[in-house]
Design an enzyme around this catalytic site. Structure first.
Site, mmCIF file in Angstrom:
data_model
loop_
_atom_site.group_PDB
_atom_site.id
_atom_site.type_symbol
_atom_site.label_atom_id
_atom_site.label_comp_id
_atom_site.label_asym_id
_atom_site.label_seq_id
_atom_site.Cartn_x
_atom_site.Cartn_y
_atom_site.Cartn_z
ATOM 1 N N ALA A 126 0.878 -1.170 0.000
ATOM 2 C CA ALA A 126 0.000 0.000 0.000
ATOM 3 C C ALA A 126 0.915 1.219 0.000
ATOM 4 C CB ALA A 126 -0.866 -0.022 1.249
ATOM 5 N N GLU A 145 -0.551 -9.192 -0.476
ATOM 6 C CA GLU A 145 -1.972 -9.431 -0.181
ATOM 7 C C GLU A 145 -2.785 -9.484 -1.484
ATOM 8 O OE1 GLU A 145 -1.918 -6.239 2.836
ATOM 9 O OE2 GLU A 145 -2.928 -7.689 4.124
ATOM 10 N N GLU A 165 4.472 -5.199 7.405
ATOM 11 C CA GLU A 165 3.680 -4.173 8.095
ATOM 12 C C GLU A 165 4.106 -3.901 9.529
ATOM 13 O OE1 GLU A 165 2.439 -6.343 5.941
ATOM 14 O OE2 GLU A 165 0.767 -5.475 4.812
HETATM 15 N N1 CO8 Z 1 4.619 3.045 -0.621
HETATM 16 C C1 CO8 Z 1 5.014 4.224 -1.164
HETATM 17 N N2 CO8 Z 1 6.158 4.360 -1.865
HETATM 18 C C2 CO8 Z 1 6.924 3.283 -1.996
HETATM 19 C C3 CO8 Z 1 6.579 2.031 -1.454
HETATM 20 C C4 CO8 Z 1 5.350 1.940 -0.744
HETATM 21 N N3 CO8 Z 1 4.900 0.795 -0.208
HETATM 22 N N4 CO8 Z 1 7.552 1.142 -1.729
HETATM 23 C C5 CO8 Z 1 8.491 1.814 -2.467
HETATM 24 N N5 CO8 Z 1 8.115 3.099 -2.631
HETATM 25 C C6 CO8 Z 1 8.821 4.161 -3.318
HETATM 26 C C7 CO8 Z 1 9.996 4.687 -2.504
HETATM 27 O O1 CO8 Z 1 9.550 5.604 -1.522
HETATM 28 C C8 CO8 Z 1 10.838 5.328 -3.588
HETATM 29 O O2 CO8 Z 1 10.242 6.541 -3.937
HETATM 30 P P1 CO8 Z 1 11.082 7.924 -3.930
HETATM 31 O O3 CO8 Z 1 12.100 7.710 -5.024
HETATM 32 O O4 CO8 Z 1 10.060 8.954 -4.257
HETATM 33 O O5 CO8 Z 1 11.685 8.034 -2.587
HETATM 34 C C9 CO8 Z 1 10.639 4.376 -4.770
HETATM 35 O O6 CO8 Z 1 9.429 3.659 -4.497
HETATM 36 C C10 CO8 Z 1 11.750 3.382 -4.940
HETATM 37 O O7 CO8 Z 1 11.902 2.673 -3.733
HETATM 38 P P2 CO8 Z 1 13.316 2.536 -2.942
HETATM 39 O O8 CO8 Z 1 14.197 3.674 -3.288
HETATM 40 O O9 CO8 Z 1 13.011 2.286 -1.514
HETATM 41 O O10 CO8 Z 1 13.875 1.216 -3.657
HETATM 42 P P3 CO8 Z 1 14.913 0.185 -3.035
HETATM 43 O O11 CO8 Z 1 15.350 -0.681 -4.169
HETATM 44 O O12 CO8 Z 1 15.947 0.869 -2.243
HETATM 45 O O13 CO8 Z 1 14.058 -0.701 -1.988
HETATM 46 C C11 CO8 Z 1 12.108 -1.928 -1.246
HETATM 47 C C12 CO8 Z 1 13.006 -1.519 -2.460
HETATM 48 C C13 CO8 Z 1 12.888 -2.834 -0.320
HETATM 49 C C14 CO8 Z 1 10.913 -2.676 -1.815
HETATM 50 C C15 CO8 Z 1 11.675 -0.658 -0.493
HETATM 51 O O14 CO8 Z 1 11.148 0.277 -1.431
HETATM 52 C C16 CO8 Z 1 10.657 -0.866 0.555
HETATM 53 O O15 CO8 Z 1 10.965 -1.392 1.621
HETATM 54 N N6 CO8 Z 1 9.382 -0.469 0.308
HETATM 55 C C17 CO8 Z 1 8.330 -0.539 1.272
HETATM 56 C C18 CO8 Z 1 7.837 -1.949 1.417
HETATM 57 C C19 CO8 Z 1 6.749 -2.011 2.452
HETATM 58 O O16 CO8 Z 1 6.966 -1.766 3.631
HETATM 59 N N7 CO8 Z 1 5.530 -2.395 2.006
HETATM 60 C C20 CO8 Z 1 4.413 -2.531 2.868
HETATM 61 C C21 CO8 Z 1 3.655 -1.266 2.932
HETATM 62 S S1 CO8 Z 1 2.418 -1.297 4.173
HETATM 63 C C22 CO8 Z 1 1.156 -2.097 3.486
HETATM 64 O O17 CO8 Z 1 1.204 -2.562 2.379
HETATM 65 C C23 CO8 Z 1 -0.044 -2.185 4.336
HETATM 66 C C24 CO8 Z 1 -1.131 -2.978 3.648
HETATM 67 C C25 CO8 Z 1 -2.345 -2.941 4.451
HETATM 68 C C26 CO8 Z 1 -2.883 -1.547 4.468
HETATM 69 C C27 CO8 Z 1 -4.295 -1.585 4.841
HETATM 70 C C28 CO8 Z 1 -4.846 -0.176 4.903
HETATM 71 C C29 CO8 Z 1 -4.224 0.643 5.985
#
Ligand code: CO8
Length: 258
Positions: A65, A114, A134
């Site tokens: 998300a 999910e 999460e």
């Molecule tokens: N949300 C928003 N932006 C994201 C997300 C995300 N989940 N994942 C990556 N991005 C963005 C980064 O912020 C970055 O953007 P910017 O260049 O503007 O800073 C761009 O994508 C590239 O990402 P990274 O630079 O971080 O790329 P890396 O290769 O260094 O890392 C990863 C890749 C490991 C995948 C890393 O991006 C990461 O850890 N992402 C987050 C993963 C995460 O925690 N996902 C779970 C999110 S919570 C969720 O899904 C809850 C679901 C249930 C919600 C129910 C309603 C509340």
């Protein structure tokens, strides 16, 4: 027409691509709404029998998300985000009347995993990484992850993945039953297309009934065996049943998509 998704339809198959590669295809509200709208249209489209769900480019299926969107939400906003998302996309995909195959082409994290878990079938590329991170953000999976992960891999493995917030490899995901197959990334879409083509040879009505019956067994308060009996019986009233059995007796291939 859509900003955050792309559709490509050919030979009865629609490839629906979540298309926000700069954000690793993270699911914001607009993407959820667009995907819902597209799926609703495709459900009524007789040209389409199977949907393949994937992420744009080669790094991510969906990285979750959109954290930027919900970072300052209140309890009520968090609740309605989860509820609305489940209704519009996650439950919608699981109960979709046509098969949906997730082509997991990279990171499938949080809401991304999910989403893949709602699909009826998952095929991963060998570089894919999957997890529910999460709790590392101070929340729990809110799009059905606590339920569907435990259904797919068992409670112990699901607890481990959720509590550690770690990622598992595609191979681990295959060993755990989280994905049906693992293939090199260059073969991912072709593999899912081949699977879709096999499905397309079969009765759409019967597949629809099978989706309903299988899902029933995972829905609390519903007797899956009873739903199976009802869906089985309904098939006898369809032209597709006549075509399928007649074709067998006439020693020819059934043609369900005239
Ligand atoms: N949300 C928003 N932006 C994201 C997300 C995300 N989940 N994942 C990556 N991005 C963005 C980064 O912020 C970055 O953007 P910017 O260049 O503007 O800073 C761009 O994508 C590239 O990402 P990274 O630079 O971080 O790329 P890396 O290769 O260094 O890392 C990863 C890749 C490991 C995948 C890393 O991006 C990461 O850890 N992402 C987050 C993963 C995460 O925690 N996902 C779970 C999110 S919570 C969720 O899904 C809850 C679901 C249930 C919600 C129910 C309603 C509340």
């Amino acid at each position: 027409m859509f900003e955050n998704i792309a559709l490509e339809i050919s030979n009865g198959i629609c490839i629906l691509t979540i298309n926000r590669p700069k954000q690793l295809n993270a699911l914001n509200k607009q993407t959820i709404e667009e995907t819902h709208k597209a799926l609703k249209d495709l459900e009524a489209d007789h040209q389409v029998g199977v949907v393949i769900l994937t992420g744009a480019e080669d790094k991510a299926f969906v990285a979750g998300a959109d954290i930027k969107e919900f970072a300052d939400f209140s309890i009520a906003q968090g609740g309605s985000l989860a509820q609305e998302g489940q209704k519009l996309l996650f439950d919608y995909v699981e109960h979709y009347t046509k098969p949906i195959i997730a082509a997991v082409n990279g990171f499938a994290l949080g809401g991304g995993l999910e989403l893949a878990m709602c699909a009826h079938i998952r095929v991963a590329s060998s570089n894919a990484k999957m997890g529910l991170p999460e709790v590392s953000l101070g929340v729990i999976p809110g799009y059905g992850g606590t339920q569907r992960l435990a259904q797919l891999v068992g409670k112990g493995k699901a607890n481990e993945m959720i509590f550690t917030a770690g990622m598992i490899s595609a191979e681990d995901a295959f060993q755990s039953g989280l994905v049906n197959a693992v293939v090199p990334q260059s073969e991912l879409i072709d593999t899912t297309k081949k699977m879709a083509s096999k499905i397309l040879r079969n009765s759409p009505m019967a597949i629809r009934s099978a989706i309903k019956a299988v899902n029933a067994g995972f829905t609390s308060g519903i007797n899956g065996y009873q739903v199976e009996i009802e869906e089985f019986a309904k098939c006898f009233g369809t032209d597709e049943f006549k075509e399928g059995t007649t074709a067998f007796l006439e020693k020819r291939k059934a043609n369900f998509r005239k």
